[in-house]
Scaffold this motif. Structure first.
Motif, PDB file in Angstrom:
ATOM      1  N   PRO A   9       0.821  -1.211   0.000  1.00  0.00           N
ATOM      2  CA  PRO A   9       0.000   0.000   0.000  1.00  0.00           C
ATOM      3  C   PRO A   9       0.850   1.255   0.000  1.00  0.00           C
ATOM      4  N   GLY A  10       0.290   2.337  -0.587  1.00  0.00           N
ATOM      5  CA  GLY A  10       1.057   3.555  -0.854  1.00  0.00           C
ATOM      6  C   GLY A  10       1.589   4.262   0.361  1.00  0.00           C
ATOM      7  N   GLY A  11       0.741   5.032   1.056  1.00  0.00           N
ATOM      8  CA  GLY A  11       1.218   5.785   2.211  1.00  0.00           C
ATOM      9  C   GLY A  11       2.088   6.953   1.790  1.00  0.00           C
ATOM     10  N   ALA A  12       2.808   7.513   2.748  1.00  0.00           N
ATOM     11  CA  ALA A  12       3.618   8.709   2.492  1.00  0.00           C
ATOM     12  C   ALA A  12       4.821   8.389   1.616  1.00  0.00           C
ATOM     13  N   ASN A  13       5.221   9.356   0.831  1.00  0.00           N
ATOM     14  CA  ASN A  13       6.465   9.236   0.076  1.00  0.00           C
ATOM     15  C   ASN A  13       7.595   9.616   1.030  1.00  0.00           C
ATOM     16  N   LEU A  14       8.027   8.646   1.814  1.00  0.00           N
ATOM     17  CA  LEU A  14       8.922   8.937   2.929  1.00  0.00           C
ATOM     18  C   LEU A  14      10.255   9.504   2.476  1.00  0.00           C
ATOM     19  N   LEU A  15      10.778   9.003   1.369  1.00  0.00           N
ATOM     20  CA  LEU A  15      12.082   9.482   0.936  1.00  0.00           C
ATOM     21  C   LEU A  15      12.026  10.948   0.514  1.00  0.00           C
ATOM     22  N   ALA A  16      10.859  11.426   0.102  1.00  0.00           N
ATOM     23  CA  ALA A  16      10.729  12.823  -0.294  1.00  0.00           C
ATOM     24  C   ALA A  16      10.693  13.757   0.909  1.00  0.00           C
ATOM     25  N   LEU A  17      10.573  13.194   2.108  1.00  0.00           N
ATOM     26  CA  LEU A  17      10.469  14.008   3.315  1.00  0.00           C
ATOM     27  C   LEU A  17      11.824  14.296   3.953  1.00  0.00           C
ATOM     28  N   ARG A  18      12.894  13.876   3.294  1.00  0.00           N
ATOM     29  CA  ARG A  18      14.192  13.934   3.943  1.00  0.00           C
ATOM     30  C   ARG A  18      14.841  15.307   3.871  1.00  0.00           C
ATOM     31  N   SER A  19      14.102  16.356   4.178  1.00  0.00           N
ATOM     32  CA  SER A  19      14.735  17.651   4.351  1.00  0.00           C
ATOM     33  C   SER A  19      15.380  17.678   5.727  1.00  0.00           C
ATOM     34  N   HIS A  20      16.332  18.561   5.877  1.00  0.00           N
ATOM     35  CA  HIS A  20      17.066  18.618   7.150  1.00  0.00           C
ATOM     36  C   HIS A  20      16.141  18.921   8.320  1.00  0.00           C
ATOM     37  N   ASN A  21      15.294  19.927   8.185  1.00  0.00           N
ATOM     38  CA  ASN A  21      14.427  20.318   9.285  1.00  0.00           C
ATOM     39  C   ASN A  21      13.394  19.245   9.615  1.00  0.00           C
ATOM     40  N   THR A  22      12.853  18.635   8.569  1.00  0.00           N
ATOM     41  CA  THR A  22      11.888  17.563   8.797  1.00  0.00           C
ATOM     42  C   THR A  22      12.551  16.389   9.503  1.00  0.00           C
ATOM     43  N   ALA A  23      13.788  16.089   9.122  1.00  0.00           N
ATOM     44  CA  ALA A  23      14.516  15.000   9.773  1.00  0.00           C
ATOM     45  C   ALA A  23      14.726  15.292  11.252  1.00  0.00           C
ATOM     46  N   LEU A  24      15.056  16.542  11.588  1.00  0.00           N
ATOM     47  CA  LEU A  24      15.231  16.907  12.994  1.00  0.00           C
ATOM     48  C   LEU A  24      13.953  16.653  13.788  1.00  0.00           C
ATOM     49  N   VAL A  25      12.833  17.069  13.226  1.00  0.00           N
ATOM     50  CA  VAL A  25      11.556  16.899  13.917  1.00  0.00           C
ATOM     51  C   VAL A  25      11.196  15.424  14.029  1.00  0.00           C
ATOM     52  N   LEU A  26      11.369  14.678  12.944  1.00  0.00           N
ATOM     53  CA  LEU A  26      11.066  13.248  12.977  1.00  0.00           C
ATOM     54  C   LEU A  26      11.902  12.517  14.022  1.00  0.00           C
ATOM     55  N   ASP A  27      13.174  12.879  14.112  1.00  0.00           N
ATOM     56  CA  ASP A  27      14.043  12.196  15.068  1.00  0.00           C
ATOM     57  C   ASP A  27      13.605  12.473  16.504  1.00  0.00           C
ATOM     58  N   LEU A  28      13.207  13.703  16.782  1.00  0.00           N
ATOM     59  CA  LEU A  28      12.730  14.016  18.132  1.00  0.00           C
ATOM     60  C   LEU A  28      11.408  13.319  18.424  1.00  0.00           C
TER      61      LEU A  28
END
Length: 364
Positions: A9-28
């Motif tokens: 199933p599709g879901g989010a295009n996770l690899l497209a979310l790999r901006s620096h700021n988004t990564a910081l938020v995801l990690d926290l």
């Protein structure tokens, strides 16, 4: 089995979310766990403005990657909404291709293993047979578990290899693999992103992403011997991704012939000692190599893994520690312990090759 990967199933295009700021938020969000973290805390810890955090978290919620985890009392005003990561929003496949078996795991965004399979596989059976075996095993896991979204597949195997291009070099004992483009062959077969790395690097990455900080050496003794090196929290691969060929240090010039073509390699000496039942000697040889690493890199800890170590962990820890104690020269000896994770640690590390960059780990 390609269809099982394509029909996930599709879901989010996770690899497209790999901006620096988004990564910081995801990690926290990931490290906060199910209790969650507020937007104000995210802004404070990332250094981003509250408006930027609100935009990022809104997008993550739209994509299904973040959700509310309740409310938390504040020092003034209305209670704060706290957010959490949704681990089941994405998954990664990790495969450990050893010389005699395949082990595959499916892990969620939190790194939790949700499925595992293992089958015999001869690395010398030929590229097409191995690629097909990986595809079948991966497809079986996905068909059974039907994850919402799949980032791709990470595969870890003995080196040397080119991590950047996903091309194998002369794997010790299997020269026929020299130059084989494993990454591209699997990507064509599976129709998902594929990352290839050495088994020791993958295992070391898993440890670095987890609770193991600082600088350490992960020594893996199984069907072969190698090392994963983490310096300052980052996996050290070297300019040509050839770092960590620990097993092929020559420590006995007239020693036994090694599969790499040299004599007296640590790998050859260790495996020969294990084969004749002298595990204590194997541990001391491993300790001699570990002492060389400690002296060269001033690392904080030595972690031991691999199926041979797992069969007799106390003997190996004791033997390696004894050599390091002898070489300490009046300074405190470097700690030695068995790496957590057990037999599937390398496969989990292979999955982290996909997950780690999503959370801002550039060494993934």
């Amino acid at each position: 089995m390609t269809s099982a990967l394509r029909s996930a199933p599709g879901g989010a295009n996770l690899l497209a979310l790999r901006s620096h700021n988004t990564a910081l938020v995801l990690d926290l969000l990931r490290t906060a766990g199910p209790e969650g973290i507020s937007r104000l805390e995210l802004a404070d810890r990332t250094g981003l403005t509250p408006q930027a955090v609100s935009k990022i978290t809104a997008r993550l919620r739209e994509e299904g990657l973040a959700a509310e985890a309740g409310r938390r009392a504040s020092t003034g005003g209305k209670p704060r909404t706290v957010l959490r990561l949704v681990p089941e929003a994405g998954h990664a496949l990790g495969v450990h291709l050893d010389r005699d078996e395949l082990r595959a795991v499916l892990v969620d965004l939190d790194g939790t293993v949700v499925g595992e399979r293992r089958v015999p596989m001869d690395l010398g059976s030929g590229a097409q047979a191995v690629v097909k075996g990986v595809a079948v095993l991966a497809g079986t896991l996905l068909a059974e578990l039907r994850p919402r979204s799949v980032l791709g597949l990470g595969i870890a195997l003995p080196g040397p290899l080119d991590h950047h291009r996903g091309v194998l070099h002369r794997v010790t004992g299997f020269p026929e693999w020299d130059g084989f483009p494993l990454r591209d062959a699997l990507a064509r077969r599976l129709a998902v992103p594929v990352v290839v790395d050495k088994d020791t690097n993958a295992a070391a990455l898993r440890l670095a992403v987890g609770d193991e900080g600082g600088s350490f050496a992960y020594l893996h003794l199984g069907t072969g011997l190698g090392a994963g090196l983490v310096i300052g929290g980052t996996v050290h691969r070297g300019a040509r991704t050839g770092a960590g060929e620990f097993g092929h240090q020559v420590i006995q010039l007239d020693g036994p012939l090694c599969g790499c073509g040299n004599r007296g390699c640590i790998e050859a000496l260790c495996l020969a000692a294990v084969a004749r039942g002298d595990v204590t000697e194997a541990a001391r040889v491993l300790g001699a190599g570990a002492a060389n690493l400690v002296g060269l890199l001033d690392i904080d800890v030595v972690l031991l893994g691999g199926r041979t170590v797992a069969a007799m962990p106390e003997i190996f820890v004791r033997g390696v520690r004894a050599v390091l104690d002898e070489r300490a020269r009046g300074e405190g000896a470097v700690p030695v312990r068995v790496a957590p994770g057990g037999a599937r640690g390398v496969a989990e590390g292979a999955a982290q090759l996909l997950l780690a960059p999503l959370f801002g780990r550039s060494d993934g």
